[in-house]
Design an enzyme around this catalytic site. Structure first.
Site, PDB file in Angstrom:
ATOM      1  CB  CYS A   1     -14.038  -1.148  -4.259  1.00  0.00           C
ATOM      2  SG  CYS A   1     -14.313   0.373  -5.198  1.00  0.00           S
TER       3      CYS A   1
ATOM      4  CE1 TYR B   1     -21.043   2.534  -2.786  1.00  0.00           C
ATOM      5  CE2 TYR B   1     -21.568   2.075  -5.088  1.00  0.00           C
ATOM      6  CZ  TYR B   1     -20.826   1.826  -3.959  1.00  0.00           C
ATOM      7  OH  TYR B   1     -19.846   0.853  -3.989  1.00  0.00           O
TER       8      TYR B   1
END
Length: 328
Positions: A41, A172
């Site tokens: 992440c 994203y």
């Protein structure tokens, strides 16, 4: 996701801050908290980098969730018995529900967990690394760099704001867009900003001032994942990072800097992105590439001057338990 197919990141559910002046219910206290991260992440990775650069390993322990998770949240599937050895939990969601039994927002990393109670104290990633720099100073190592110097804070914040939505979140927005229009909008904003950042960095080594700051950490965690995940998996494919000369050299410069490359696990990055996003990659097949050896090639950025750690010094070797696989 909006009706127009635009990906929107949900706000974090436990954004309390851990403060040195005692004004919050969570005080700064060495040994009290465990930083739970996932190597995959980017939001968690920046907390790993800052913790290492500032030498907070002795004050804040670190638990590492594996790259795979399901509807029950991030899981400690790389630890013996599939449980975090300090918190004793299998899923990070257990720590969120310990703090709030009715918690139903996103279970995210990074999260600072109060070890004694097993409760998440904060998952406020927007402030976490800044607070490491400003609230945990009593526990910084000798020679820790100033990653958020007061004289440059307004400029650092402005720089971070300039690329948060278009680059950090923009990849994203490309990857999870559910309409062509939403994808093309995000794609255009992403590469427009990358072009602007390339121009900005063409004649200077770092984003703000002549040292590494919070801004560099936040941009770099996206750049280091670009070719391994975002270019193909998220359809951010106008150019690879390796085809953007200034940003590629800038990224390699930081990769070679203690705290950056030595906290990066490309294997787990790919396992996560290609393994958990069923709607994008339903087969779950993880690509073998790209060839990572280019990260070790000379970058030439030191010719621009600058002092990576300012008046400070590099951090020491990575602790054995926190080492990542070498690519060299």
């Amino acid at each position: 996701m909006t009706p127009q197919g635009v990906f929107e990141r949900e706000p974090v559910g436990m954004a309390e801050r851990i403060l040195a002046d005692g004004s919050s219910r969570w005080p700064v206290e060495a040994g009290r908290y465990r930083l739970v991260v996932a190597r995959a992440c980017p939001w968690a990775h920046r907390s790993v980098i800052v913790r290492r650069l500032l030498g907070l390993e002795g004050a804040i322990s670190m638990g590492i969730a594996g790259p795979l998770h399901d509807e029950r949240s991030w899981r400690f599937h790389l630890d013996p018995g599939d449980r975090d050895p300090v918190l004793g939990i299998e899923y990070l969601g257990e720590a969120y529900r310990a703090a709030d039994p009715d918690f139903d927002a996103g279970i995210t990393v990074p999260a600072l967990v109060d070890v004694a109670s097993g409760q998440v104290a904060t998952n406020g990633f927007a402030d976490l690394t800044k607070d490491f720099s400003t609230q945990w100073t009593a526990h910084h190592r000798p020679g820790a760099p100033d990653l958020y110097p007061e004289r440059h804070r307004a400029e650092i914040d402005e720089m971070i704001d300039s690329f948060y939505d278009s680059v950090n979140n923009g990849v994203y927005r490309c990857g999870f867009a559910s309409t062509q229009e939403a994808y093309e909008q995000a794609y255009g904003e992403l590469f427009d900003r990358l072009d602007a950042l390339s121009d900005h960095l063409a004649g200077r080594r770092y984003l703000v001032g002549d040292t590494i700051t919070e801004a560099d950490v936040r941009l770099w965690v996206t750049l280091v994942r670009f070719d391994s995940a975002y270019h193909g998996h998220f359809k951010c494919n106008r150019h690879k990072l390796t085809e953007m000369p200034v940003l590629w050299a800038y990224a390699r410069d930081l990769f070679a800097t203690p705290g950056f490359g030595d906290t990066t696990d490309f294997v787990q990055v790919k396992q996560h992105y290609y393994g958990v996003h069923d709607s994008i990659n339903p087969s779950g097949v993880v690509p073998l590439g790209p060839d990572l050896r280019g990260w070790l090639t000379p970058h030439g950025r030191d010719e621009l001057g600058g002092r990576p750690f300012g008046d400070g010094t590099p951090p020491g070797p990575v602790a054995e338990a926190e080492r990542v696989p070498s690519i060299g």
